[in-house]
Design a protein around this motif. Structure first.
Motif, PDB file in Angstrom:
ATOM      1  N   GLU A  24       0.825  -1.209   0.000  1.00  0.00           N
ATOM      2  CA  GLU A  24       0.000   0.000   0.000  1.00  0.00           C
ATOM      3  C   GLU A  24       0.859   1.259   0.000  1.00  0.00           C
ATOM      4  O   GLU A  24       0.574   2.215  -0.724  1.00  0.00           O
ATOM      5  N   ALA A  25       1.939   1.256   0.768  1.00  0.00           N
ATOM      6  CA  ALA A  25       2.843   2.417   0.806  1.00  0.00           C
ATOM      7  C   ALA A  25       3.500   2.634  -0.550  1.00  0.00           C
ATOM      8  O   ALA A  25       3.669   3.777  -0.994  1.00  0.00           O
ATOM      9  N   SER A  26       3.867   1.549  -1.215  1.00  0.00           N
ATOM     10  CA  SER A  26       4.477   1.656  -2.540  1.00  0.00           C
ATOM     11  C   SER A  26       3.487   2.231  -3.540  1.00  0.00           C
ATOM     12  O   SER A  26       3.826   3.117  -4.335  1.00  0.00           O
ATOM     13  N   GLN A  27       2.255   1.726  -3.502  1.00  0.00           N
ATOM     14  CA  GLN A  27       1.233   2.205  -4.433  1.00  0.00           C
ATOM     15  C   GLN A  27       0.898   3.675  -4.218  1.00  0.00           C
ATOM     16  O   GLN A  27       0.644   4.413  -5.169  1.00  0.00           O
ATOM     17  N   LEU A  28       0.902   4.087  -2.952  1.00  0.00           N
ATOM     18  CA  LEU A  28       0.563   5.471  -2.614  1.00  0.00           C
ATOM     19  C   LEU A  28       1.788   6.390  -2.639  1.00  0.00           C
ATOM     20  O   LEU A  28       1.676   7.570  -2.336  1.00  0.00           O
ATOM     21  N   LYS A  29       2.939   5.824  -2.969  1.00  0.00           N
ATOM     22  CA  LYS A  29       4.207   6.579  -3.035  1.00  0.00           C
ATOM     23  C   LYS A  29       4.513   7.288  -1.710  1.00  0.00           C
ATOM     24  O   LYS A  29       4.955   8.429  -1.676  1.00  0.00           O
ATOM     25  N   GLU A  30       4.247   6.590  -0.619  1.00  0.00           N
ATOM     26  CA  GLU A  30       4.525   7.152   0.701  1.00  0.00           C
ATOM     27  C   GLU A  30       6.031   7.197   0.943  1.00  0.00           C
ATOM     28  O   GLU A  30       6.793   6.421   0.368  1.00  0.00           O
ATOM     29  N   ASP A  31       6.446   8.099   1.825  1.00  0.00           N
ATOM     30  CA  ASP A  31       7.870   8.294   2.121  1.00  0.00           C
ATOM     31  C   ASP A  31       8.408   7.307   3.154  1.00  0.00           C
ATOM     32  O   ASP A  31       9.595   6.992   3.146  1.00  0.00           O
ATOM     33  N   THR A  32       7.519   6.843   4.054  1.00  0.00           N
ATOM     34  CA  THR A  32       7.985   6.045   5.188  1.00  0.00           C
ATOM     35  C   THR A  32       6.988   4.943   5.527  1.00  0.00           C
ATOM     36  O   THR A  32       5.782   5.146   5.454  1.00  0.00           O
ATOM     37  N   VAL A  33       7.522   3.792   5.903  1.00  0.00           N
ATOM     38  CA  VAL A  33       6.737   2.740   6.527  1.00  0.00           C
ATOM     39  C   VAL A  33       7.343   2.527   7.909  1.00  0.00           C
ATOM     40  O   VAL A  33       8.554   2.373   8.043  1.00  0.00           O
ATOM     41  N   GLU A  89      15.364  -6.746   8.875  1.00  0.00           N
ATOM     42  CA  GLU A  89      15.791  -7.434   7.644  1.00  0.00           C
ATOM     43  C   GLU A  89      14.585  -7.905   6.840  1.00  0.00           C
ATOM     44  O   GLU A  89      14.566  -7.774   5.612  1.00  0.00           O
ATOM     45  N   LEU A  90      13.589  -8.450   7.521  1.00  0.00           N
ATOM     46  CA  LEU A  90      12.358  -8.870   6.856  1.00  0.00           C
ATOM     47  C   LEU A  90      11.708  -7.685   6.151  1.00  0.00           C
ATOM     48  O   LEU A  90      11.315  -7.779   4.989  1.00  0.00           O
ATOM     49  N   ALA A  91      11.610  -6.565   6.852  1.00  0.00           N
ATOM     50  CA  ALA A  91      11.013  -5.361   6.266  1.00  0.00           C
ATOM     51  C   ALA A  91      11.791  -4.913   5.028  1.00  0.00           C
ATOM     52  O   ALA A  91      11.196  -4.509   4.027  1.00  0.00           O
ATOM     53  N   GLN A  92      13.110  -5.004   5.073  1.00  0.00           N
ATOM     54  CA  GLN A  92      13.928  -4.609   3.923  1.00  0.00           C
ATOM     55  C   GLN A  92      13.711  -5.533   2.730  1.00  0.00           C
ATOM     56  O   GLN A  92      13.645  -5.079   1.588  1.00  0.00           O
ATOM     57  N   ILE A  93      13.580  -6.823   2.989  1.00  0.00           N
ATOM     58  CA  ILE A  93      13.295  -7.784   1.912  1.00  0.00           C
ATOM     59  C   ILE A  93      11.941  -7.467   1.285  1.00  0.00           C
ATOM     60  O   ILE A  93      11.793  -7.413   0.062  1.00  0.00           O
ATOM     61  N   ILE A  94      10.942  -7.234   2.130  1.00  0.00           N
ATOM     62  CA  ILE A  94       9.597  -6.934   1.636  1.00  0.00           C
ATOM     63  C   ILE A  94       9.569  -5.601   0.898  1.00  0.00           C
ATOM     64  O   ILE A  94       8.911  -5.478  -0.145  1.00  0.00           O
ATOM     65  N   ALA A  95      10.302  -4.611   1.396  1.00  0.00           N
ATOM     66  CA  ALA A  95      10.372  -3.318   0.707  1.00  0.00           C
ATOM     67  C   ALA A  95      10.923  -3.508  -0.704  1.00  0.00           C
ATOM     68  O   ALA A  95      10.402  -2.940  -1.671  1.00  0.00           O
ATOM     69  N   ASP A  96      11.948  -4.326  -0.835  1.00  0.00           N
ATOM     70  CA  ASP A  96      12.542  -4.591  -2.144  1.00  0.00           C
ATOM     71  C   ASP A  96      11.545  -5.292  -3.071  1.00  0.00           C
ATOM     72  O   ASP A  96      11.372  -4.894  -4.227  1.00  0.00           O
ATOM     73  N   ILE A  97      10.879  -6.311  -2.565  1.00  0.00           N
ATOM     74  CA  ILE A  97       9.933  -7.077  -3.381  1.00  0.00           C
ATOM     75  C   ILE A  97       8.756  -6.213  -3.827  1.00  0.00           C
ATOM     76  O   ILE A  97       8.292  -6.322  -4.959  1.00  0.00           O
ATOM     77  N   THR A  98       8.265  -5.352  -2.944  1.00  0.00           N
ATOM     78  CA  THR A  98       7.109  -4.506  -3.268  1.00  0.00           C
ATOM     79  C   THR A  98       7.511  -3.210  -3.961  1.00  0.00           C
ATOM     80  O   THR A  98       6.664  -2.384  -4.266  1.00  0.00           O
ATOM     81  N   GLN A  99       8.803  -3.035  -4.180  1.00  0.00           N
ATOM     82  CA  GLN A  99       9.359  -1.847  -4.835  1.00  0.00           C
ATOM     83  C   GLN A  99       9.058  -0.564  -4.053  1.00  0.00           C
ATOM     84  O   GLN A  99       8.834   0.496  -4.634  1.00  0.00           O
ATOM     85  N   PHE A 100       9.075  -0.692  -2.729  1.00  0.00           N
ATOM     86  CA  PHE A 100       8.929   0.484  -1.876  1.00  0.00           C
ATOM     87  C   PHE A 100      10.296   1.141  -1.774  1.00  0.00           C
ATOM     88  O   PHE A 100      11.269   0.512  -1.368  1.00  0.00           O
ATOM     89  N   SER A 101      10.390   2.401  -2.135  1.00  0.00           N
ATOM     90  CA  SER A 101      11.695   3.068  -2.152  1.00  0.00           C
ATOM     91  C   SER A 101      11.867   4.080  -1.030  1.00  0.00           C
ATOM     92  O   SER A 101      12.882   4.778  -0.976  1.00  0.00           O
TER      93      SER A 101
END
Length: 155
Positions: A24-33, A89-101
């Motif tokens: 959802e954060a990736s889709q909404l182009k949010e700055d932070t999770v 580390e889990l969050a970083q893996i998921i951020a990469d997979i979901t293309q959250f930048s």
């Protein structure tokens, strides 16, 4: 974790909850999770297909092999992948997979929980079974399923 997991934002486990939140954060182009706690607690994650495989493996074990590796009052067999990752580390893996930048923030006002939850899988490993789905591949498969079913999940 895996396809058909519970991705509800309020009552799911950490991996599917983070998957949904980062999506959802990736889709909404949010700055932070923001994740709860310091991000340092370590958890082991087992893919549902590995759990099924392990169950069938034990079910089909030769009785002598099973008895050699268990005792009458100690017949449980831990099933796990045998390694853990930190929540960060889990969050970083998921951020990469979901293309959250964006940035991953840790809310240290929230509890960390138990510092480490890792199964001792020595008994099952000695009988000849180990998990085969690595965490990144399993999360990617789960995310692909999530994307294909997003319409029914978000209701």
């Amino acid at each position: 974790y895996g396809p058909r997991d519970n991705f509800h934002p309020e009552n799911s486990h950490v991996l599917p909850a983070l998957l949904r939140r980062f999506h959802e954060a990736s889709q909404l182009k949010e700055d932070t999770v923001t994740i709860w706690g310091s991000g340092t607690p370590r958890r082991e994650f087992l893919h549902v297909d590995d759990m099924a495989e392990a169950s069938l493996f034990v079910l089909n074990l030769d009785r002598d092999i099973y008895q050699k590796n268990t005792e009458p009052m100690l017949s449980h067999i831990n099933v796990g992948c045998g390694y853990d990752v930190s929540i960060l580390e889990l969050a970083q893996i998921i951020a990469d997979i979901t293309q959250f930048s964006g940035k991953i923030a840790c809310d240290t006002t929230k509890p960390d929980g138990t510092p480490r939850k890792l199964m001792d899988v020595t008994r099952l490993s000695n009988m000849g079974w180990t998990s085969s789905i690595n965490l990144k591949d399993g999360i990617q498969e789960t995310y692909d399923w999530f994307l294909n079913n997003w319409g029914s999940i978000r209701k």
